[in-house]
Design a protein around this motif. Sequence first.
Motif, short mmCIF file in Angstrom:
data_model
loop_
_atom_site.label_atom_id
_atom_site.label_comp_id
_atom_site.label_asym_id
_atom_site.label_seq_id
_atom_site.Cartn_x
_atom_site.Cartn_y
_atom_site.Cartn_z
N GLN A 1 1.35 4.11 -2.95
CA GLN A 1 1.07 5.52 -2.68
C GLN A 1 2.27 6.40 -3.02
O GLN A 1 2.11 7.47 -3.63
CB GLN A 1 0.69 5.67 -1.20
N GLN B 1 -1.03 -6.03 -4.28
CA GLN B 1 0.07 -5.33 -4.95
C GLN B 1 1.24 -6.29 -5.24
O GLN B 1 2.40 -5.92 -5.13
CB GLN B 1 0.58 -4.17 -4.09
N GLU C 1 0.83 -1.20 0.00
CA GLU C 1 0.00 0.00 0.00
C GLU C 1 0.87 1.26 0.00
O GLU C 1 0.61 2.21 -0.76
CB GLU C 1 -0.94 0.00 1.22
#
Length: 527
Positions: free
Chosen positions: A354, A441, A350
């Motif tokens: 980002q 991911q 995550e």
Amino acid sequence: MQGEWAGETVGPDVWETCRELIPAGSVFAFLAEHREVLFPAGMFADMYPSSNGRPSLPPQVLAATVVLQSLHGLSDFEVVQELRCDLRWKAACGLGLYDTAFDPSLLTYFRRRLRNSADPTRIFATVKNVVAVTGVLKGRQRRALDSTVLDDAVATQDTVTQIIAAIRRVIRLVPGGRETAASLCTAHDYTDPGKPRIAWDDETARAALVDALVTDALNLLGHLPGQNLGEKAANAVGLLALVAGQDVEPAEDSDGRDGRRRIAKRTAPDRTVSTVDPDARHIHKNRTRHQDGFKGHVSFEPETGLFTTVALTGGYGSGNHEAAVAANLLADEEGTELTVLGDSAYGTGELREQLRDAGHTLVIKPPPMRRAVPGGFTIDDFHIDQAAGTATCPAGHIANLGQVRADGARTAQFKRVCTGCPLRERCTTSRTGRTLNVHPQHALLAAARHQAATDPAWQEEYRRWRPPVERAIAWLVAKGNRRVPHRGVIANNIWLHHRAAALNLRRLINLGLTRTSNTWHLATATT
């Protein structure tokens, strides 16, 4: 009302008469010369809104005192002694030779005003602005992230102590609590400051005491008068409800409905360790190092040795994880493409996604891979085609990826194809075959692992610029500052910002910080 600097001192001005005794190039000398410019009176005007009352000590003096206190790790009492007896402190804070300083409680009041203000970390922001004005960070785009555990300022309490302390707090703060406790709470004399008088080496006696104390707590909570409570009273009730239930479970021969309890044979994940500081938590930095306290997080520019951002959070919960806090540490640098360095705690998918979307370059160590069999295959030995929804194992067997779960992950189950497979011993020990959990991911994480293992430029960047943040953490906790001086996240977060501001100011002075023509700049090279 806010006090103003009148320019008069009690006795000779120490800076004017003893300047040669103050170490040149020190924080003391810098504050003596630039205190009024660094901390102008208007900077604190919102903290003293009333024009009535007795004038306070000039806040510039208190701000300089707080910086020195944070730099040297002293208590309020020790700070006042330094102000009375040390020429360096007198010069830095603008006190005269015969000045006896002030009562230590004045520092408490100043911190309280800061905490209740719109900008409680303004001292750190002021030093950060000096950093920006000097341009020392111009062209330096590296930011190393790290965290450390900071010990709390209170003693860890056992279950019995916590329940008794919480009941006493309700009795003291909640209207009607004293009368309710007097009629319903019989396990202990709560006016007695000591522990209950039992045979503490008798397991049966200890279990009976815990059961009785929890019963008292529940009776008190259930029979308090119905009323609107103030903040302190409401917090006391909530704390009692928390500590009465976090460490107990139904007794061994109880069905859970007869009200008999014992100390639980497990530890609650978010356990409160002390009623004196309910924000402190038990923290596992790793498998062997356990501490009670908080987490300190830093963003650090490794070439200049300056903290760009700091934060103090609780020690438990997903919101306090290093990867969750990292985005906030870099939030003030939006629009700047950075090279972000961090250890494996920051290697979540995550956060990588980002930071990548924000245009940053990632030099973050991937978390270690877990192998189902020692020396066997990892997920990187499988070919994952998320578009096609398939996973291919090292032996060439194909399994379909399951439905996307709530967290975005998918699962591939090879089951029967593992039977008789010549590579099974290197792949799984499960009787039902290999199960593969695919992170949402996955592609990003796999690429990061490949780069860390094969890219010499990445490895050199990490080896050269990641270690300085460890030195920064060492600076941060030096001189007894591993232990926080206050209670609660908010107060200690302000303290951490003061500590970082003091260290940044010292670093800037070492780099040649000076002021000419009403502008801050560095008089020496910064490399």
